[in-house]
Design a protein around this motif. Structure first.
Motif, PDB file in Angstrom:
ATOM      1  N   VAL A 107     -52.715 119.119 103.973  1.00 29.38           N
ATOM      2  CA  VAL A 107     -53.060 119.361 102.642  1.00 29.38           C
ATOM      3  C   VAL A 107     -51.913 120.485 102.086  1.00 29.38           C
ATOM      4  N   LEU A 108     -51.664 121.667 103.116  1.00 30.51           N
ATOM      5  CA  LEU A 108     -50.821 122.570 102.583  1.00 30.51           C
ATOM      6  C   LEU A 108     -49.254 122.102 102.587  1.00 30.51           C
ATOM      7  N   GLY A 109     -49.295 121.076 103.430  1.00 29.89           N
ATOM      8  CA  GLY A 109     -47.777 120.656 103.463  1.00 29.89           C
ATOM      9  C   GLY A 109     -47.421 119.924 102.154  1.00 29.89           C
ATOM     10  N   GLY A 110     -48.491 119.189 101.860  1.00 32.27           N
ATOM     11  CA  GLY A 110     -48.446 118.286 100.470  1.00 32.27           C
ATOM     12  C   GLY A 110     -48.223 119.266  99.231  1.00 32.27           C
ATOM     13  N   ALA A 111     -49.257 120.193  99.220  1.00 34.76           N
ATOM     14  CA  ALA A 111     -49.015 121.192  98.087  1.00 34.76           C
ATOM     15  C   ALA A 111     -47.901 121.881  97.991  1.00 34.76           C
ATOM     16  N   GLY A 154     -45.336 108.554  95.808  1.00 31.63           N
ATOM     17  CA  GLY A 154     -45.098 107.317  96.682  1.00 31.63           C
ATOM     18  C   GLY A 154     -45.410 107.630  98.042  1.00 31.63           C
ATOM     19  N   LEU A 155     -44.823 108.420  98.779  1.00 35.12           N
ATOM     20  CA  LEU A 155     -45.265 108.678 100.471  1.00 35.12           C
ATOM     21  C   LEU A 155     -46.822 108.841 100.655  1.00 35.12           C
ATOM     22  N   SER A 156     -47.359 109.379  99.610  1.00 34.33           N
ATOM     23  CA  SER A 156     -48.896 109.425  99.702  1.00 34.33           C
ATOM     24  C   SER A 156     -49.460 107.908  99.676  1.00 34.33           C
ATOM     25  N   ALA A 161     -53.892 113.558 104.775  1.00 30.86           N
ATOM     26  CA  ALA A 161     -54.000 115.020 104.390  1.00 30.86           C
ATOM     27  C   ALA A 161     -52.854 115.498 103.500  1.00 30.86           C
ATOM     28  N   PHE A 162     -51.756 115.002 103.699  1.00 32.91           N
ATOM     29  CA  PHE A 162     -50.609 115.301 102.879  1.00 32.91           C
ATOM     30  C   PHE A 162     -50.665 114.598 101.329  1.00 32.91           C
ATOM     31  N   ALA A 163     -51.214 113.464 101.496  1.00 33.80           N
ATOM     32  CA  ALA A 163     -51.501 112.926 100.295  1.00 33.80           C
ATOM     33  C   ALA A 163     -52.678 113.545  99.328  1.00 33.80           C
ATOM     34  N   ALA A 164     -53.699 114.081 100.119  1.00 30.57           N
ATOM     35  CA  ALA A 164     -54.597 114.817  99.186  1.00 30.57           C
ATOM     36  C   ALA A 164     -54.069 116.050  98.641  1.00 30.57           C
TER      37      ALA A 164
END
Length: 243
Positions: free
Chosen positions: A69-73, A116-118, A197-200
């Motif tokens: 999650v933190l990585g995506g943000a 797109g990756l998400s 989690a990255f997508a989220a």
């Protein structure tokens, strides 16, 4: 595989579809746009908290969830620092050089890569119906985004067809990144919970940093709030229907 490919294409091409109205109109009221964006924010919020995060937790633990999650943000936050932010309300108040239109397209293109990756990661996760839910919510977010990009370009005296083409182009890049996300996660299955989690994280960043503030600056906060709730409940209903 053909179905997955079609889902990724349709989600990404929603950007171009959202830009189609610029062929007929040049402006949309703040009331309508705030309502649309707030509804989209509700959809993405539900997809993240009701779909992606629980799915990631089922496959792993809270530590992996937090990293993803933190990585995506953080990645989207980095893009915010590196790329210019476009304020639609100021497009008529100052002269704009032609290269700024290209900067906008470049900014939106790079912004669409983690989205797109998400989508690709969610489709590769093999969690039942999750990929469809994420692709649908991203598609809903892409449509008003494509319209805003095309509308901005029109304000720069770019032709309607060129503005539409540029919006479609940004969606095409998202489609390519969806393929990359799908194959990376599909090949390395241990990345599935990280990908979810990255997508989220990416979606929640977009909701809180971009969509919600955009709907609370024109005097239609109450309408936007109820539109947000409607979007939230709509996506929860869709997820439950798929189950």
């Amino acid at each position: 595989m053909e179905e997955t490919l079609m889902i990724m294409i349709l989600s990404a091409m929603a950007t171009g579809a959202g830009a189609l109205p610029v062929l007929l109109i040049r402006r949309v009221s703040h009331r309508k746009m705030d309502s649309i964006l707030a509804y989209t924010a509700g959809v993405m919020m539900a997809a993240s908290t009701y779909g992606l995060i629980p799915a990631s937790l089922k496959l792993t633990n809270v530590t992996v969830l937090c990293i993803g999650v933190l990585g995506g943000a953080l990645i989207l936050n980095l893009l915010e620092y590196l790329l210019p932010h476009v304020d639609m309300d100021h497009t008529r108040k100052s002269p704009v050089l032609p290269h700024q239109s290209l900067m906008l397209v470049a900014a939106m293109t790079l912004h669409n890569i983690p989205e797109g990756l998400s989508v690709g990661a969610s489709l590769a996760s093999q969690v039942e119906h999750l990929g469809m839910v994420v692709a649908f919510s991203m598609g809903l977010q892409n449509a008003p985004e494509g319209f805003l990009v095309a509308l901005f370009l029109l304000h720069q005296n770019v032709s309607r067809r060129t503005a539409l083409f540029m919006a479609v182009l940004t969606g095409g890049i998202e489609c390519v990144s969806s393929f990359i996300g799908f194959y990376v996660v599909h090949i390395s299955l241990f990345l599935v919970p990280y990908g979810l989690a990255f997508a989220a994280g990416a979606m929640l960043f977009i909701v809180y940093k971009e969509l919600i503030p955009e709907t609370h600056g024109h005097g239609y906060e109450r309408l936007a709030t109820f539109s947000f709730l409607l979007g939230l409940l709509s996506m929860i209903g869709i997820v439950e229907w798929f189950r």
